[in-house]
Design a protein around this motif. Structure first.
Motif, PDB file in Angstrom:
ATOM      1  N   ASP A 180      -1.089   7.029   0.449  1.00  0.00           N
ATOM      2  CA  ASP A 180      -2.451   7.400   0.151  1.00  0.00           C
ATOM      3  C   ASP A 180      -3.535   6.348   0.579  1.00  0.00           C
ATOM      4  O   ASP A 180      -4.777   6.553   0.229  1.00  0.00           O
ATOM      5  CB  ASP A 180      -2.641   7.955  -1.185  1.00  0.00           C
TER       6      ASP A 180
ATOM      7  N   ASN B  87      -3.510   3.356  -1.294  1.00  0.00           N
ATOM      8  CA  ASN B  87      -3.878   2.535  -2.501  1.00  0.00           C
ATOM      9  C   ASN B  87      -2.951   1.369  -2.597  1.00  0.00           C
ATOM     10  O   ASN B  87      -1.815   1.354  -2.216  1.00  0.00           O
ATOM     11  CB  ASN B  87      -3.665   3.458  -3.682  1.00  0.00           C
TER      12      ASN B  87
ATOM     13  N   MET C  59       0.686  -1.139  -0.044  1.00  0.00           N
ATOM     14  CA  MET C  59       0.089   0.043   0.007  1.00  0.00           C
ATOM     15  C   MET C  59       0.669   1.264   0.014  1.00  0.00           C
ATOM     16  O   MET C  59       1.890   1.437   0.620  1.00  0.00           O
ATOM     17  CB  MET C  59      -0.940  -0.092   1.227  1.00  0.00           C
ATOM     18  N   ASP C  60       0.385   2.237  -0.654  1.00  0.00           N
ATOM     19  CA  ASP C  60       1.226   3.438  -0.873  1.00  0.00           C
ATOM     20  C   ASP C  60       0.707   4.391   0.422  1.00  0.00           C
ATOM     21  O   ASP C  60      -0.139   4.184   1.004  1.00  0.00           O
ATOM     22  CB  ASP C  60       1.092   4.181  -2.312  1.00  0.00           C
TER      23      ASP C  60
ATOM     24  N   VAL D 271      -0.725  -1.132  -4.612  1.00  0.00           N
ATOM     25  CA  VAL D 271      -0.003  -1.037  -5.721  1.00  0.00           C
ATOM     26  C   VAL D 271       0.220  -2.426  -6.438  1.00  0.00           C
ATOM     27  O   VAL D 271      -0.267  -3.449  -5.862  1.00  0.00           O
ATOM     28  CB  VAL D 271       1.485  -0.373  -5.314  1.00  0.00           C
ATOM     29  N   SER D 272       0.412  -2.128  -7.552  1.00  0.00           N
ATOM     30  CA  SER D 272       0.246  -3.423  -8.497  1.00  0.00           C
ATOM     31  C   SER D 272       1.801  -4.132  -8.204  1.00  0.00           C
ATOM     32  O   SER D 272       2.425  -3.855  -7.546  1.00  0.00           O
ATOM     33  CB  SER D 272       0.498  -2.993  -9.971  1.00  0.00           C
TER      34      SER D 272
ATOM     35  N   ASN E  98      -8.309   1.321   5.631  1.00  0.00           N
ATOM     36  CA  ASN E  98      -9.377   0.523   4.821  1.00  0.00           C
ATOM     37  C   ASN E  98      -9.410  -1.122   5.020  1.00  0.00           C
ATOM     38  O   ASN E  98      -9.616  -1.823   4.333  1.00  0.00           O
ATOM     39  CB  ASN E  98      -8.877   0.840   3.380  1.00  0.00           C
TER      40      ASN E  98
END
Length: 486
Positions: free
Chosen positions: A323, A325, A320-321, A327-328, A359
Motif C-alpha cells: 500500500d 507504507n 515498503m508494503d 514498515v517498521s 511517494n
C-alpha cells in the motif's frame, strides 16, 4: 598509471585525458549529436574506456552492449535506445548486421601500434575534429537496459549527476585512494564493472588493470605483476578462484579488500574467501536503476555480516508494503530506495514508471528487512527474474524465444538453484510436432545470447494449470528443481 592492459597498452592520466578529448573531437567531427545515444560494442580494454568517456564527453549518450548478443537482440537494443551511431570492433559482427537493418551508421574502433584509439569508417581513418560541448549534470550520460517482468528489457537512462553520486558513494565506502589498483574482471558493459570498479577507481586517481576477459589461470599472475589492491566480482568468479587457489599458487594475503556484488554470496563462500585470501570480503547490493551500488558491508572496523548486504551507502533504504507504507524495523516487505544516484525513470515507459515509483521511493522488486542498525538482509525477489551469476534474465523473454520454434506450442522458462551460478535457466515445453531438446536449445541459441539459453528443456505432455486455467511459473519450477543443478 591510469589504465594498463596485461601484455598490451598502458596510459598515464595525462595521456588518457588527451585521448578522451581527441576522440570526443573526432566523434563531434563525424557528426555525433549531443543528447542522442551511441551504441558501443567493444570488448574490455583501453579502447572501451576511451570511447565510453569520449562519447559522454561529447555530450552524447553512451549505450554499451554485450558483444555476445544475437542480431535480433542488437536490433532491439539499438532501436529502443534510438541510436544515432554504433561503434564496433573491426571485422564481421552481429551488431553490424543489426545496425545495417536499422540504417544506423557504424564506426570501427581499435588501438593502433602506438596504443592510441583509432576510429575508422569504411576503412578510412577519421581525422576531422570539432570542439565538443561539455555536458551538464542533468544530461543523460549512460543508457542501459535491465530485464523486467515484461518480455522485453526496459531502457534505463542515467545522468552525469546520477553517475557522479554513485561513484562518490562507492569510492567513499571502500576508501579508495590514488594508491589503489583495481583488477577489472567484470564486463564493462555492466554497471558492476563500469561504475562499481572502473569509474570509481579513476575518480580517486587510482589505476585499472583491464584484461580483455576474466581468466582464472592468469588472474594471480596479473595481480602479482600489477600489485592490484582489490577486485570486485560476482560469486561465480569468487568460487572459481577459490576452487583453483592452491593449484594456481594463489597468495594467502594480497588484496586490501575483496568485493562481491550482483548476486547473493553464500555465507560459506564468504568465510572461505576470507580464510584463503586473507582480505575482508564486502558484499554489496546494486542495480542498474541505482547507477549500481545501494548498500554494502563495511571495511574494518565497520561491520561486515555474512548473509547481509550491509548498510545504505549514501542511499536511503526503506521497506515498503503493497500500500506504499514504510514498515517498521524487522518488517518483511519490498526494498525501496531513494538518492541522487537513482534514475529519474525508464525510457518511454510510463507504465513501468508508475509501477516503480511510490511517494518518491523506487521499488527494487526485491524482498528484505532492515535490522535496528540499518543492515539490510535480502530474502528473495518479488519478481520472477532469473539471476544467473549476476546476469538478470527475464523468463518472459526466453518464453518468447521458445514459442518462436515452429514445434513449440506452450513454453515456460524458470530458474532453478545452481551450485556455481546461483540459478540456472531451464524450461518446460509442450510440443505440437516432432522435435527434441537439442533442436529447441539450438533454436534458442540463434535468437538469444548464450547465457539466456536454457540449460535444460523438458518436453512434457501438458502444462499444469490452476483452477482458473493460469500457468504458474513457480509451480512448474518446483517440479524440476528439487536438487541444485551442477
Amino acid at each position: 598509471m591510469a589504465i594498463s592492459v596485461p601484455g598490451g597498452a598502458e596510459v598515464t592520466y595525462a595521456e588518457f585525458g588527451d585521448e578522451i578529448e581527441r576522440v570526443a573531437e573526432l566523434l563531434a567531427g563525424a557528426g555525433v549529436q549531443p543528447g542522442r545515444a551511441v551504441s558501443i560494442v567493444l570488448p574490455n580494454g583501453l579502447e572501451f574506456m576511451v570511447v565510453f568517456l569520449a562519447v559522454a564527453r561529447a555530450g552524447a549518450i553512451a549505450a554499451p552492449l554485450n558483444s555476445a548478443y544475437t542480431t535480433d537482440e542488437f536490433t532491439f537494443y539499438m532501436e529502443d535506445a534510438e541510436a544515432q551511431l554504433a561503434i564496433l570492433p573491426l571485422g564481421e559482427h552481429a551488431a553490424r548486421e543489426a545496425a545495417a537493418q536499422l540504417g544506423v551508421p557504424t564506426i570501427e574502433a581499435s588501438l593502433d601500434d602506438s596504443g592510441r584509439t583509432s576510429l575508422s569508417k569504411g576503412g578510412d581513418t577519421l581525422t576531422a575534429r570539432r570542439d565538443a560541448p561539455a555536458p551538464s549534470p542533468d544530461d543523460v550520460a549512460l543508457f542501459l537496459h535491465t530485464s523486467g517482468t515484461t518480455s522485453r528489457p526496459k531502457g534505463v537512462p542515467l545522468t552525469h549527476g546520477n553517475l557522479a553520486a554513485s561513484i562518490k558513494n562507492i569510492s567513499d565506502t571502500y576508501r579508495l585512494t590514488p594508491d589503489d589498483i583495481a583488477m577489472v574482471v567484470m564486463p564493462l558493459f555492466h554497471v558492476h564493472g563500469l561504475i562499481g570498479v572502473s569509474l570509481s577507481t579513476l575518480s580517486t586517481g587510482g589505476s585499472l588493470v583491464v584484461p580483455p576477459r576474466f581468466s582464472a589461470s592468469r588472474f594471480w599472475g596479473e595481480q602479482k605483476d600489477s600489485g592490484a589492491t582489490w577486485y570486485s566480482a560476482v560469486p561465480t568468479i569468487h568460487q572459481i578462484l577459490l576452487a583453483r587457489a592452491d593449484e594456481d599458487g594463489a597468495p594467502h594475503s594480497s588484496f586490501r579488500l575483496i568485493r562481491s556484488c550482483s548476486s547473493a554470496l553464500a555465507p560459506a563462500v564468504f568465510e572461505q574467501l576470507e580464510a584463503r585470501f586473507g582480505a575482508p570480503v564486502l558484499e554489496a547490493y546494486g542495480m542498474t536503476e541505482a547507477s549500481h551500488q545501494m548498500s554494502s558491508n563495511l571495511l574494518p572496523p565497520g561491520d561486515r555480516m555474512p548473509g547481509t548486504v550491509g548498510k545504505g551507502t549514501g542511499v536511503d533504504i526503506g521497506i515498503m508494503d503493497d500500500d506504499g507504507n514504510l514498515v517498521s524495523t524487522g518488517g518483511l516487505a519490498e526494498v525501496v530506495i531513494r538518492g541522487a544516484n537513482v534514475t529519474h525513470g525508464y525510457h518511454n515507459n510510463p507504465d513501468a514508471n508508475a509501477e516503480a515509483f511510490t511517494n518518491g521511493w523506487f521499488r527494487t522488486g526485491d524482498q528484505g528487512f532492515l535490522d535496528a542498525d540499518g543492515t539490510l538482509t535480502l530474502t528473495g525477489r518479488l519478481k520472477e527474474l532469473i539471476n544467473r551469476g549476476g546476469e538478470k534474465i527475464s523468463p518472459l523473454e526466453v518464453d518468447a524465444a521458445l514459442l518462436g520454434h515452429p514445434a513449440v506450442a506452450e513454453a515456460v522458462c524458470f530458474g532453478v538453484p545452481h551450485t556455481m551460478y546461483g540459478e540456472a535457466v531451464q524450461a518446460a515445453v509442450v510440443v505440437s510436432a516432432d522435435t527434441d531438446e537439442d533442436a529447441i536449445r539450438a533454436y534458442c541459441g540463434e535468437h538469444l545470447a548464450g547465457f539466456k539459453v536454457p540449460d535444460r528443456v523438458y518436453i512434457i505432455d501438458t502444462m499444469p494449470r490452476t483452477a482458473t486455467g493460469k500457468i504458474q511459473r513457480r509451480h512448474i519450477a518446483a517440479m524440476f528443481s528439487e536438487a541444485p543443478a551442477q
